[in-house]
Design a protein around this motif. Sequence first.
Motif, PDB file in Angstrom:
ATOM      1  N   HIS A 135      -7.553  -1.986  -6.874  1.00 51.32           N
ATOM      2  CA  HIS A 135      -6.942  -0.402  -6.774  1.00 51.32           C
ATOM      3  C   HIS A 135      -8.132   0.373  -5.792  1.00 51.32           C
ATOM      4  O   HIS A 135      -7.843   1.014  -4.799  1.00 51.32           O
ATOM      5  CB  HIS A 135      -6.258  -0.340  -7.874  1.00 51.32           C
ATOM      6  N   PRO A 136      -8.983   0.566  -6.288  1.00 55.38           N
ATOM      7  CA  PRO A 136      -9.900   1.885  -5.702  1.00 55.38           C
ATOM      8  C   PRO A 136      -9.726   1.489  -4.165  1.00 55.38           C
ATOM      9  O   PRO A 136     -10.132   2.679  -3.021  1.00 55.38           O
ATOM     10  CB  PRO A 136     -11.130   2.652  -6.029  1.00 55.38           C
ATOM     11  N   LEU A 137     -10.235   0.738  -3.756  1.00 54.71           N
ATOM     12  CA  LEU A 137     -10.954  -0.019  -2.769  1.00 54.71           C
ATOM     13  C   LEU A 137      -9.681  -0.494  -1.420  1.00 54.71           C
ATOM     14  O   LEU A 137      -9.669   0.428  -0.517  1.00 54.71           O
ATOM     15  CB  LEU A 137     -11.725  -1.111  -2.707  1.00 54.71           C
ATOM     16  N   ALA A 138      -8.645  -0.563  -2.083  1.00 55.63           N
ATOM     17  CA  ALA A 138      -7.094  -0.480  -1.798  1.00 55.63           C
ATOM     18  C   ALA A 138      -7.070   1.126  -1.121  1.00 55.63           C
ATOM     19  O   ALA A 138      -6.431   0.885  -0.015  1.00 55.63           O
ATOM     20  CB  ALA A 138      -6.757  -0.946  -2.281  1.00 55.63           C
ATOM     21  N   MET A 139      -7.626   1.741  -1.695  1.00 54.49           N
ATOM     22  CA  MET A 139      -6.647   3.264  -1.698  1.00 54.49           C
ATOM     23  C   MET A 139      -7.489   4.095  -1.033  1.00 54.49           C
ATOM     24  O   MET A 139      -7.724   4.084   0.125  1.00 54.49           O
ATOM     25  CB  MET A 139      -6.504   3.759  -2.681  1.00 54.49           C
ATOM     26  N   ILE A 140      -8.741   3.625  -0.582  1.00 51.81           N
ATOM     27  CA  ILE A 140      -9.588   3.774   0.542  1.00 51.81           C
ATOM     28  C   ILE A 140      -9.413   3.196   1.767  1.00 51.81           C
ATOM     29  O   ILE A 140      -9.326   4.118   2.868  1.00 51.81           O
ATOM     30  CB  ILE A 140     -11.404   3.467  -0.265  1.00 51.81           C
ATOM     31  N   ALA A 150       0.927  -2.138  -1.860  1.00 45.57           N
ATOM     32  CA  ALA A 150       1.032  -3.458  -3.096  1.00 45.57           C
ATOM     33  C   ALA A 150       0.093  -3.789  -4.050  1.00 45.57           C
ATOM     34  O   ALA A 150      -0.334  -4.252  -4.684  1.00 45.57           O
ATOM     35  CB  ALA A 150       0.103  -4.255  -1.795  1.00 45.57           C
ATOM     36  N   MET A 151      -1.154  -2.487  -3.913  1.00 42.88           N
ATOM     37  CA  MET A 151      -2.369  -2.247  -4.827  1.00 42.88           C
ATOM     38  C   MET A 151      -1.838  -1.520  -5.891  1.00 42.88           C
ATOM     39  O   MET A 151      -2.951  -0.608  -6.693  1.00 42.88           O
ATOM     40  CB  MET A 151      -3.309  -1.914  -3.724  1.00 42.88           C
ATOM     41  N   ILE A 152      -0.502  -1.163  -6.027  1.00 45.61           N
ATOM     42  CA  ILE A 152      -0.469  -0.379  -7.028  1.00 45.61           C
ATOM     43  C   ILE A 152       0.047  -0.876  -7.808  1.00 45.61           C
ATOM     44  O   ILE A 152       0.468  -1.536  -8.394  1.00 45.61           O
ATOM     45  CB  ILE A 152       1.582   0.744  -6.595  1.00 45.61           C
ATOM     46  N   PRO A 153      -0.510  -0.019  -9.494  1.00 46.10           N
ATOM     47  CA  PRO A 153      -0.450  -0.963 -10.530  1.00 46.10           C
ATOM     48  C   PRO A 153       1.001  -0.348 -10.882  1.00 46.10           C
ATOM     49  O   PRO A 153       0.502   0.597 -12.281  1.00 46.10           O
ATOM     50  CB  PRO A 153      -1.778  -0.282 -10.977  1.00 46.10           C
ATOM     51  N   TRP A 154       1.823  -1.500 -10.881  1.00 53.56           N
ATOM     52  CA  TRP A 154       3.526  -0.640 -10.971  1.00 53.56           C
ATOM     53  C   TRP A 154       3.453  -0.952 -12.681  1.00 53.56           C
ATOM     54  O   TRP A 154       3.614  -0.308 -13.103  1.00 53.56           O
ATOM     55  CB  TRP A 154       3.983  -2.020 -10.501  1.00 53.56           C
ATOM     56  N   HIS A 155       2.909  -1.662 -13.491  1.00 50.59           N
ATOM     57  CA  HIS A 155       2.523  -1.979 -14.577  1.00 50.59           C
ATOM     58  C   HIS A 155       2.700  -0.878 -15.393  1.00 50.59           C
ATOM     59  O   HIS A 155       3.138  -0.735 -16.639  1.00 50.59           O
ATOM     60  CB  HIS A 155       2.388  -3.721 -15.417  1.00 50.59           C
TER      61      HIS A 155
END
Length: 142
Positions: free
Chosen positions: A89-94, A133-138
């Motif tokens: 998640h952090p890498l994808a958001m960067i 795609a990378m939001i931790p939806w749960h």
Amino acid sequence: MIKNIHSYWAYIVLAILIYTVINAIIGLVQKKEFTHKDFRLGLFSLITAHIQLLIGLAWYFMSPWYKMLKANGGQAMKEPMVRLLSVEHPLAMIIAITLITIGWSKHKKQVKSESKFKSFAIFYGLALLVILAMIPWHNWLG
């Protein structure tokens, strides 16, 4: 507290980013003139996304996932949830913020309205896809 701010600010970022991408696509398809409103919308998307990144980084270094990763990286990487929240998640958001920043920089160099809308549609659109795609939806919806 920071985790809550990060979660609630994400709604703002998503709403503005979705609106910006749709606006850019409409401007591109309908061959509209790129106006000061479009400029401000792109800038507001850029600013809110960068604020979200800063809030996220502050939360990240206080999070239990970072502590798990730091304490025992091998074990943390074996657990999908920990890996998602501490690395993916952090890498994808960067990456998403980088795409938005590239889109902003590219649009400023363009002269034609079509090219400006195209820069926003492509780079902000790709960033939106990465974010979704990378939001931790749960965690987010639960």
